[in-house]
Write an enzyme that holds these catalytic residues in place. Structure first.
Site, mmCIF file in Angstrom:
data_model
loop_
_atom_site.group_PDB
_atom_site.id
_atom_site.type_symbol
_atom_site.label_atom_id
_atom_site.label_comp_id
_atom_site.label_asym_id
_atom_site.label_seq_id
_atom_site.Cartn_x
_atom_site.Cartn_y
_atom_site.Cartn_z
ATOM 1 N N LYS A 240 -49.183 12.142 25.862
ATOM 2 C CA LYS A 240 -50.643 12.080 25.971
ATOM 3 C C LYS A 240 -51.275 13.163 25.092
ATOM 4 O O LYS A 240 -50.692 14.242 24.934
ATOM 5 C CB LYS A 240 -51.067 12.342 27.425
ATOM 6 N N ARG A 314 -45.863 2.414 37.197
ATOM 7 C CA ARG A 314 -45.463 1.078 37.634
ATOM 8 C C ARG A 314 -43.943 0.966 37.699
ATOM 9 O O ARG A 314 -43.407 0.188 38.482
ATOM 10 C CB ARG A 314 -46.073 0.023 36.705
HETATM 11 N N1 BES Z 1 -51.310 8.276 35.129
HETATM 12 C C1 BES Z 1 -51.731 7.411 34.095
HETATM 13 C C2 BES Z 1 -53.007 6.666 34.412
HETATM 14 C C3 BES Z 1 -54.258 7.454 34.396
HETATM 15 C C4 BES Z 1 -54.739 7.988 33.220
HETATM 16 C C5 BES Z 1 -54.978 7.599 35.543
HETATM 17 C C6 BES Z 1 -55.917 8.672 33.208
HETATM 18 C C7 BES Z 1 -56.152 8.267 35.532
HETATM 19 C C8 BES Z 1 -56.616 8.815 34.360
HETATM 20 C C9 BES Z 1 -50.662 6.346 33.833
HETATM 21 O O1 BES Z 1 -49.365 6.760 34.024
HETATM 22 C C10 BES Z 1 -50.829 5.939 32.410
HETATM 23 O O2 BES Z 1 -50.645 6.770 31.560
HETATM 24 N N2 BES Z 1 -51.176 4.675 32.176
HETATM 25 C C11 BES Z 1 -51.368 4.171 30.864
HETATM 26 C C12 BES Z 1 -50.712 2.826 30.791
HETATM 27 C C13 BES Z 1 -50.614 2.268 29.393
HETATM 28 C C14 BES Z 1 -49.664 3.130 28.564
HETATM 29 C C15 BES Z 1 -50.126 0.849 29.459
HETATM 30 C C16 BES Z 1 -52.868 4.083 30.604
HETATM 31 O O3 BES Z 1 -53.625 3.751 31.516
HETATM 32 O O4 BES Z 1 -53.259 4.396 29.488
HETATM 33 MN MN MN Z 2 -48.562 7.691 32.306
#
Ligand code: BES
Ligand code: MN
Ligand code: ZN
Length: 460
Positions: A240, A314
């Site tokens: 990230k 997930r």
């Molecule tokens: N923990 C994050 C989701 C999240 C991000 C929640 C920001 C709240 C605020 C999750 O693990 C994630 O990174 N999801 C990705 C999925 C994508 C790579 C398909 C997302 O939402 O960008």
């Molecule tokens: Mn994530």
């Protein structure tokens, strides 16, 4: 009783009078002089959130005025009274009149009392409320204390809230209510067939684990709660950016909220056989981290291709849901901070929920509204299910397109749940980005209060 409340006789408590813009004229007429003139001199108009302390003749604090929205306003915050603990000086107070819904106002007062005090303890509010007679203060205390648990767990930084610390929190809760709690740790996850939990967690020096808490009479209907316990989400090798990583200590918000819900269920002695499953991992970066296009088997038997290592929540939920399903619960609920897409769709305060059970959906929506714990139904839209197809394996964890990310996450999880299981999935945020009444900035209890009331109605 919650520390925001006071049992002493109400007679000596300082009255708080609620007024709205339209009721203010008649409320003002009931005030004696000089407070009546003092309110006018301070330009008090009962604007929502406006606060005025009225002095007695000796200069002491005699009376508090507080502005709230009109009952019939297009929008009114049922938790408006949650601002009061942050405004009032130390002392004991009571409601002099009803702030529309006295139960939610008293709950808001307790919720608004919260500050995260682990590292700095001196800024907690010191105003206490003599609860209104009409409310069930034990129930309000139960809900407020659960919110404190969820908030404290989320607010605790990741260096002090790793997978083992999260397991200890579950153990402490189990000890408090005579529940049993076990964990499957590290490489045992492989021998016990939880390949996805292991894959996500193996790059951290803090071993991944599956926490398993059980409580209640075995003959009662089985309710199983599953919470995403990603103690920190760097994104893995699909790292990230710093702005996205900044609040990822909250990525165990699903776990925090299922523990909060479990605490309410056990404290209220609901007639359920409760099981709480928390896959607790850290999505870290190291030479042995899982990679994009790696393929792993899963407990359910599906081979999963990794489209993106940042879609880790997930993955860990998939193995936990598969286990949960094996003993055929009457109701299976999972909570997790799963997608940024849920926030794009509905914002931080309105988590989407997913279920194919119409009666359950109606009940969730009704209790969410009644408890001011907002939730909004989104569809398990099967036309998008094909987006989960992988060229190599049975399924990918991250569809290549950027559309409908919260829905495709829910559809991914659905593949790991038996269609016959009554299943509810909530994609929570678990965080209040800027303070609102009763909701201090930081970790937040979401969905747990609404679900507690739903379970109380079904299994009370
Ligand atoms: N923990 C994050 C989701 C999240 C991000 C929640 C920001 C709240 C605020 C999750 O693990 C994630 O990174 N999801 C990705 C999925 C994508 C790579 C398909 C997302 O939402 O960008
Ligand atoms: Mn994530
Ligand atoms: Zn995550």
């Amino acid at each position: 009783m919650h520390p925001a409340f006071e049992t002493a006789a109400a007679a000596s408590a300082i009255p708080i009078t609620f007024a709205t813009r339209s009721s203010w004229d008649s409320v003002r007429a009931t005030l004696p002089e000089p407070p009546r003139s003092f309110a006018a001199a301070n330009a008090f108009t009962a604007k929502p959130g406006q606060y005025l302390a009225l002095p007695d003749s000796a200069g002491g604090l005699a009376h508090v005025l507080f502005g709230i929205e009109d009952e019939a306003a297009a929008w009114r915050d049922p938790f408006r009274a949650g601002q009061l603990p942050g405004l009032l000086p130390a002392g004991v107070y009571r409601f002099a009149n009803a702030p529309h819904d006295a139960r939610l106002a008293a709950l808001a007062f307790a919720l608004g009392h919260y500050r995260f005090s682990r590292y700095r303890s001196n800024d907690a509010p010191r105003a206490r409320l003599v609860p209104p007679d009409s409310v069930d203060i034990a129930d309000i205390t139960r809900m407020a204390e659960a919110a404190t648990l969820a908030r404290d767990l989320i607010n605790t930084p990741a260096n002090a809230m790793g997978p083992e610390d999260l397991a200890q929190a579950a153990q402490d809760l189990a000890d408090a209510f005579g529940a049993s709690c076990t964990s499957i740790v590290g490489d045992d996850l492989l021998t016990r067939n939880f390949p996805l939990i292991h894959a996500v967690g193996m790059a951290s020096s803090r071993a991944p684990r599956l926490i398993d808490l059980t409580w209640g009479h075995p003959s009662h209907p089985k309710v199983t709660l599953v919470g995403k316990g990603v103690c920190f989400d760097t994104g893995g090798l699909d790292l990230k950016p710093s702005s996205g990583m900044l609040i990822m200590k909250k990525d165990m918000g699903g776990a925090a909220n299922v523990l909060a819900l479990a605490q309410m269920i056990m404290d209220a002695k609901l007639k359920v056989r409760l099981r709480v499953l928390i896959p607790a991992v850290e999505n870290a970066v190291a030479g042995n981290a899982f990679r994009p296009l790696d393929v792993f088997p899963s407990r359910k038997g599906l081979n999963v291709e990794i489209g993106n290592t940042d879609a880790e929540g997930r993955l860990v939920l998939a193995d936990a849901l598969a286990l949960a399903d094996e003993d055929k619960p009457d109701l299976l609920i999972d909570l997790g901070t799963l997608t940024g897409a849920a926030r794009v769709a509905l914002g931080p305060d309105l988590p989407p929920f997913y279920t194919d059970d119409e009666a359950l959906a109606a009940d969730v929506a009704r209790h969410a509204r009644a408890e001011n714990d907002p939730l909004w139904r989104m569809p398990l839209w099967m036309a998008y299910d094909s987006w989960l197809e992988s060229k190599t394996a049975n399924i990918t964890n991250a569809p290549s397109g950027a559309f409908a990310g919260s829905i495709t996450c829910a559809l991914f999880l659905k593949r790991f749940v038996d269609p016959a299981t009554r299943w509810l999935h909530v994609d929570i945020y678990g965080w209040t980005p800027s303070a609102k009444p009763a909701r201090p900035e930081g970790g937040e209890c979401q969905a747990a209060r609404a679900l507690y009331k739903l379970l109380g109605e079904r299994y009370g």
